[in-house]
Design a protein around this motif. Sequence first.
Motif, mmCIF file in Angstrom:
data_model
loop_
_atom_site.group_PDB
_atom_site.id
_atom_site.type_symbol
_atom_site.label_atom_id
_atom_site.label_comp_id
_atom_site.label_asym_id
_atom_site.label_seq_id
_atom_site.Cartn_x
_atom_site.Cartn_y
_atom_site.Cartn_z
ATOM 1 N N PHE A 133 50.378 27.003 24.162
ATOM 2 C CA PHE A 133 51.469 26.501 24.488
ATOM 3 C C PHE A 133 51.513 25.025 25.152
ATOM 4 N N GLN A 134 50.276 24.987 25.899
ATOM 5 C CA GLN A 134 50.497 23.652 26.987
ATOM 6 C C GLN A 134 48.815 23.314 27.274
ATOM 7 N N GLU A 135 48.715 22.227 28.099
ATOM 8 C CA GLU A 135 47.385 21.965 28.570
ATOM 9 C C GLU A 135 47.515 22.576 30.056
ATOM 10 N N TYR A 186 59.420 26.068 47.271
ATOM 11 C CA TYR A 186 60.063 26.547 45.957
ATOM 12 C C TYR A 186 60.187 27.984 45.633
ATOM 13 N N HIS A 187 59.252 28.913 45.967
ATOM 14 C CA HIS A 187 59.450 29.945 45.673
ATOM 15 C C HIS A 187 60.425 31.008 46.477
ATOM 16 N N GLU A 188 60.354 30.272 47.889
ATOM 17 C CA GLU A 188 61.502 31.180 48.666
ATOM 18 C C GLU A 188 62.853 30.735 48.422
ATOM 19 N N ILE A 245 62.050 34.500 34.626
ATOM 20 C CA ILE A 245 61.904 33.899 33.408
ATOM 21 C C ILE A 245 60.945 32.631 33.697
ATOM 22 N N GLY A 246 59.536 32.730 33.259
ATOM 23 C CA GLY A 246 58.791 31.584 33.574
ATOM 24 C C GLY A 246 57.873 32.135 34.597
ATOM 25 N N GLY A 247 57.771 31.119 35.536
ATOM 26 C CA GLY A 247 56.981 31.716 37.081
ATOM 27 C C GLY A 247 55.563 32.463 36.905
ATOM 28 N N GLY A 248 54.800 32.274 35.853
ATOM 29 C CA GLY A 248 53.598 32.812 35.802
ATOM 30 C C GLY A 248 52.762 32.834 36.711
ATOM 31 N N ASP A 249 52.845 31.758 37.669
ATOM 32 C CA ASP A 249 51.815 31.958 38.920
ATOM 33 C C ASP A 249 52.337 33.087 39.632
ATOM 34 N N GLY A 250 53.343 33.653 39.617
ATOM 35 C CA GLY A 250 53.457 34.779 40.414
ATOM 36 C C GLY A 250 54.309 34.592 41.748
ATOM 37 N N LEU A 308 58.949 39.910 35.283
ATOM 38 C CA LEU A 308 58.475 38.582 34.930
ATOM 39 C C LEU A 308 58.242 38.389 33.518
ATOM 40 N N CYS A 309 58.927 37.423 32.780
ATOM 41 C CA CYS A 309 58.728 37.054 31.378
ATOM 42 C C CYS A 309 58.296 35.586 31.263
ATOM 43 N N GLU A 310 57.002 35.644 31.083
ATOM 44 C CA GLU A 310 56.219 34.454 30.946
ATOM 45 C C GLU A 310 55.830 34.318 29.635
ATOM 46 N N ILE A 311 55.945 33.046 29.256
ATOM 47 C CA ILE A 311 55.524 32.805 27.492
ATOM 48 C C ILE A 311 54.105 32.833 27.492
ATOM 49 N N ASP A 312 53.418 32.193 28.625
ATOM 50 C CA ASP A 312 52.024 31.846 28.380
ATOM 51 C C ASP A 312 51.133 32.798 29.307
ATOM 52 N N ALA A 359 56.084 36.993 26.818
ATOM 53 C CA ALA A 359 57.075 36.823 25.854
ATOM 54 C C ALA A 359 57.801 35.468 26.152
ATOM 55 N N ASP A 360 58.454 35.075 25.172
ATOM 56 C CA ASP A 360 59.529 34.041 25.153
ATOM 57 C C ASP A 360 60.790 34.461 25.925
ATOM 58 N N GLY A 361 61.116 33.735 27.162
ATOM 59 C CA GLY A 361 62.097 34.164 27.905
ATOM 60 C C GLY A 361 63.494 33.942 27.114
ATOM 61 N N VAL A 362 63.652 33.052 26.256
ATOM 62 C CA VAL A 362 65.113 32.809 25.557
ATOM 63 C C VAL A 362 64.963 34.183 24.508
ATOM 64 N N VAL A 402 65.596 31.553 36.451
ATOM 65 C CA VAL A 402 64.933 30.809 35.480
ATOM 66 C C VAL A 402 63.830 29.648 36.334
ATOM 67 N N ASP A 403 62.747 30.436 36.371
ATOM 68 C CA ASP A 403 61.460 29.346 37.001
ATOM 69 C C ASP A 403 60.662 28.811 35.877
ATOM 70 N N SER A 404 61.235 27.825 35.315
ATOM 71 C CA SER A 404 60.577 27.280 34.039
ATOM 72 C C SER A 404 60.078 25.722 34.272
ATOM 73 N N THR A 405 59.372 25.159 33.575
ATOM 74 C CA THR A 405 58.718 23.928 33.285
ATOM 75 C C THR A 405 59.790 23.010 33.201
ATOM 76 N N GLU A 406 59.660 21.754 32.960
ATOM 77 C CA GLU A 406 60.511 20.975 32.532
ATOM 78 C C GLU A 406 61.206 21.070 31.115
ATOM 79 N N PRO A 407 62.122 20.399 30.735
ATOM 80 C CA PRO A 407 62.937 20.822 29.583
ATOM 81 C C PRO A 407 62.218 20.112 28.498
ATOM 82 N N GLY A 451 58.827 20.760 25.267
ATOM 83 C CA GLY A 451 57.953 22.071 24.853
ATOM 84 C C GLY A 451 58.677 23.306 25.054
ATOM 85 N N PRO A 452 57.889 24.397 25.626
ATOM 86 C CA PRO A 452 58.339 25.708 25.444
ATOM 87 C C PRO A 452 59.758 26.020 26.250
ATOM 88 N N ALA A 453 59.946 25.177 26.876
ATOM 89 C CA ALA A 453 61.101 25.432 28.026
ATOM 90 C C ALA A 453 62.215 24.726 27.658
HETATM 91 N N1 AAT Z 1 56.475 28.962 40.017
HETATM 92 C C1 AAT Z 1 56.577 27.529 39.844
HETATM 93 C C2 AAT Z 1 55.722 26.969 38.597
HETATM 94 C C3 AAT Z 1 56.530 26.641 37.460
HETATM 95 S S1 AAT Z 1 55.921 27.296 36.132
HETATM 96 C C4 AAT Z 1 56.823 27.568 35.056
HETATM 97 C C5 AAT Z 1 56.405 28.443 33.791
HETATM 98 O O1 AAT Z 1 57.492 28.563 32.711
HETATM 99 C C6 AAT Z 1 55.206 28.057 32.996
HETATM 100 O O2 AAT Z 1 54.410 28.987 33.564
HETATM 101 C C7 AAT Z 1 55.586 28.075 31.660
HETATM 102 O O3 AAT Z 1 54.486 28.518 30.817
HETATM 103 C C8 AAT Z 1 56.803 29.050 31.569
HETATM 104 N N2 AAT Z 1 57.613 29.025 30.206
HETATM 105 C C9 AAT Z 1 57.890 27.662 29.938
HETATM 106 N N3 AAT Z 1 58.925 28.195 28.736
HETATM 107 C C10 AAT Z 1 58.986 29.365 28.752
HETATM 108 C C11 AAT Z 1 59.891 30.248 28.150
HETATM 109 N N4 AAT Z 1 60.615 29.864 26.797
HETATM 110 N N5 AAT Z 1 59.762 31.757 28.154
HETATM 111 C C12 AAT Z 1 59.175 32.180 29.614
HETATM 112 N N6 AAT Z 1 58.420 31.417 30.051
HETATM 113 C C13 AAT Z 1 58.297 29.854 30.049
HETATM 114 C C14 AAT Z 1 57.872 25.861 37.260
HETATM 115 C C15 AAT Z 1 57.752 24.465 38.247
HETATM 116 C C16 AAT Z 1 58.948 23.654 38.244
HETATM 117 C C17 AAT Z 1 58.695 22.600 37.831
HETATM 118 C C18 AAT Z 1 58.779 21.250 38.575
HETATM 119 N N7 AAT Z 1 58.358 20.107 38.120
#
Ligand code: AAT
Length: 279
Positions: free
Chosen positions: A32-34, A63-65, A84-89, A106-110, A139-142, A157-162, A164-166
């Motif tokens: 999914f990503q580097e 961020y997490h709090e 959704i996302g937030g795979g770091d826990g 937790l539903c993390e795509i990667d 799994a894919d959160g969508v 929704v703890d996701s990466t930037e909009p 690629g997968p997010a």
């Molecule tokens: N806890 C702070 C870290 C993140 S990580 C966001 C996670 O969203 C990544 O691990 C990524 O693999 C996951 N992700 C991306 N798309 C999807 C999807 N469709 N379904 C499930 N998980 C997904 C967030 C940081 C915030 C960014 C600030 N610059």
Amino acid sequence: MSSGFWYTEEQTPNLRYSSKITQTLHTETTPFQELAMIDTVQWGRMLVLDNMVMTTIKDEFVYHEMISHVALNTHPNPKKVMIIGGGDGGAIRECVKHAKVEKAVLCEIDGRVIETSKEYLPEIASALFGHPKVEVLVADGVKHIQENENEYDVIMVDSTEPVGPAEGLFAAEFYQAVYRALKPDGIMVAQTESPFVNADLISRVFKDIRSIFPVTKLYLASIPTYPSGLWSFTMGSKQYDPEAVDVSAIPEMETRYYTPALHKAAFCLPKFVQDLIKE
Ligand code: AAT
């Protein structure tokens, strides 16, 4: 010129952010990503995805709090929570601190983000080591959200930037699906980037969420390793108003950024941010 090795992130085509590093612990290309884990002098260990800082040991608490406790202390009985996302826990670690939370999914795509976070960021990933309240789906959160109806009290929704997968996690249809996956008094919260760098995204997402949820509010937190350092979260609620919470009744909890007073203060917006979300 300062010596040593530096990690530089191109936050925008016109803005770079550098941290001095002591070592690169791990790099890989996942499906999914580097992904990179690096040690920095200023911020400690850092998780980088697609050349963007996702979290660091020294500032992750903000961020997490803030993605977790504002919604969890607004909902009177948040039994079942989805991240959704937030795979770091980090977000799920905060969720399980709440006595009323019975289950946090937790539903993390990667899956590689989960595995490498457990290995290199155990302080953040602590709830991913078999915590009884925690369920992990790779799994894919969508897709997952579309398959659920009337299921969750709170969805984060703890996701990466909009990109690629997010990308799908910032679409109006996705917020509609989140609405359906929530119970009749449910709350959603999404990380919605920086008001300095992503003003258009904030305006668009706020409008989309406001067209779906009766109570829509934006709040801010200071996150030094994210672009501009000022970060936004957008909350959509079917019933409860986060600003109407009796903060004197919020149970004691161990936190480092969130406080009951800050729960309210975070919604006091600078004028330029108010202007981004006005009708
Ligand atoms: N806890 C702070 C870290 C993140 S990580 C966001 C996670 O969203 C990544 O691990 C990524 O693999 C996951 N992700 C991306 N798309 C999807 C999807 N469709 N379904 C499930 N998980 C997904 C967030 C940081 C915030 C960014 C600030 N610059």
